[in-house]
Design a protein around this motif. Structure first.
Motif, PDB file in Angstrom:
ATOM      1  N   VAL A  85       6.725  -6.046 -10.685  1.00  0.00           N
ATOM      2  CA  VAL A  85       6.174  -5.158  -9.663  1.00  0.00           C
ATOM      3  C   VAL A  85       5.034  -5.847  -8.921  1.00  0.00           C
ATOM      4  CG1 VAL A  85       4.908  -2.999  -9.295  1.00  0.00           C
ATOM      5  CG2 VAL A  85       6.872  -3.043 -10.827  1.00  0.00           C
ATOM      6  N   ARG A  89       4.746  -6.868  -4.890  1.00  0.00           N
ATOM      7  CA  ARG A  89       3.627  -6.482  -4.021  1.00  0.00           C
ATOM      8  C   ARG A  89       3.099  -7.670  -3.231  1.00  0.00           C
ATOM      9  NH1 ARG A  89       0.522  -2.956  -8.617  1.00  0.00           N
ATOM     10  NH2 ARG A  89       1.814  -1.087  -8.406  1.00  0.00           N
ATOM     11  N   TYR A 115       4.355   1.343  -0.118  1.00  0.00           N
ATOM     12  CA  TYR A 115       5.156   1.831  -1.239  1.00  0.00           C
ATOM     13  C   TYR A 115       4.320   1.710  -2.513  1.00  0.00           C
ATOM     14  CZ  TYR A 115       9.458   2.559  -3.944  1.00  0.00           C
ATOM     15  OH  TYR A 115      10.427   3.053  -4.790  1.00  0.00           O
ATOM     16  N   ASN A 117       3.898   3.386  -6.551  1.00  0.00           N
ATOM     17  CA  ASN A 117       4.427   4.229  -7.635  1.00  0.00           C
ATOM     18  C   ASN A 117       5.725   4.939  -7.246  1.00  0.00           C
ATOM     19  OD1 ASN A 117       2.248   3.535  -9.288  1.00  0.00           O
ATOM     20  ND2 ASN A 117       1.004   5.196  -8.458  1.00  0.00           N
ATOM     21  N   LYS A 118       6.640   4.167  -6.672  1.00  0.00           N
ATOM     22  CA  LYS A 118       7.974   4.634  -6.289  1.00  0.00           C
ATOM     23  C   LYS A 118       7.952   5.682  -5.175  1.00  0.00           C
ATOM     24  CE  LYS A 118       9.808   3.699 -10.867  1.00  0.00           C
ATOM     25  NZ  LYS A 118      10.500   4.181 -12.022  1.00  0.00           N
ATOM     26  N   ARG A 119       6.870   5.686  -4.373  1.00  0.00           N
ATOM     27  CA  ARG A 119       6.770   6.623  -3.256  1.00  0.00           C
ATOM     28  C   ARG A 119       6.250   5.903  -2.021  1.00  0.00           C
ATOM     29  NH1 ARG A 119       3.074  11.266  -4.338  1.00  0.00           N
ATOM     30  NH2 ARG A 119       3.976  11.970  -2.398  1.00  0.00           N
ATOM     31  N   HIS A 120       6.807   6.255  -0.861  1.00  0.00           N
ATOM     32  CA  HIS A 120       6.286   5.744   0.409  1.00  0.00           C
ATOM     33  C   HIS A 120       5.132   6.642   0.844  1.00  0.00           C
ATOM     34  CE1 HIS A 120       9.966   3.291   0.967  1.00  0.00           C
ATOM     35  NE2 HIS A 120       9.100   2.536   1.608  1.00  0.00           N
TER      36      HIS A 120
END
Length: 151
Positions: A85, A89, A115, A117-120
């Protein structure tokens, strides 16, 4: 599996230069992706991973990242442990604008998003690409710390 003890018997590593040597000659060569690779007993190894083994006595638990993004720079001070991860980044921009986290809207404005924690997360819409890029850069530092990349 290659051990640190065996590695130290066959090569030397200079943490200041990041170079491995064997019998007084620089060991290995650059591969097509720009990483140094060194062949040991018929097996190719990436030099940055060998540097971790050499310096710590253990293979890296995750990946190894180059702080300055120069894949051939294996100085010990330039290497850091990085999860998949964290490595993601630190990727470069891959969009048409060439600006990470920024895209052009159909009306010609610039939308910044990140993006996390798995959210846009929408960072806003801006009149200039520079303002959108700055918003992304600030958010990247906030959320990603030392692995932030703005471009």
């Amino acid at each position: 599996m290659l051990t640190a003890e065996y590695l130290k018997q066959i090569v030397e590593y200079d943490p200041e230069t990041g170079l491995f040597t064997r019998d007084g000659e620089i060991a290995g060569c650059l591969n097509a992706d720009g990483y140094w690779r060194i062949c040991i007993d018929g097996v190719d190894h990436l030099a940055h991973r060998l540097a971790v083994l050499f310096m710590t006595g253990q293979w890296p638990r995750f990946g190894v990242s180059h702080r300055n993004d120069d894949r051939a720079d294996n100085r010990w001070s330039n290497l850091r442990s990085a999860s998949p991860v964290q490595t993601a980044r630190n990727r470069r921009a891959s969009n048409k604008l060439g600006i990470k986290g920024v895209r052009m809207t159909p009306r010609g404005a610039f939308r910044a998003s990140i993006y996390v924690n798995k959210r846009h997360l929408n960072l806003g819409t801006f009149t200039t690409a520079e303002a959108a890029s700055e918003a992304y850069a600030n958010a990247a530092v906030k959320y990603f710390g030392e692995f932030a990349r703005a471009a």
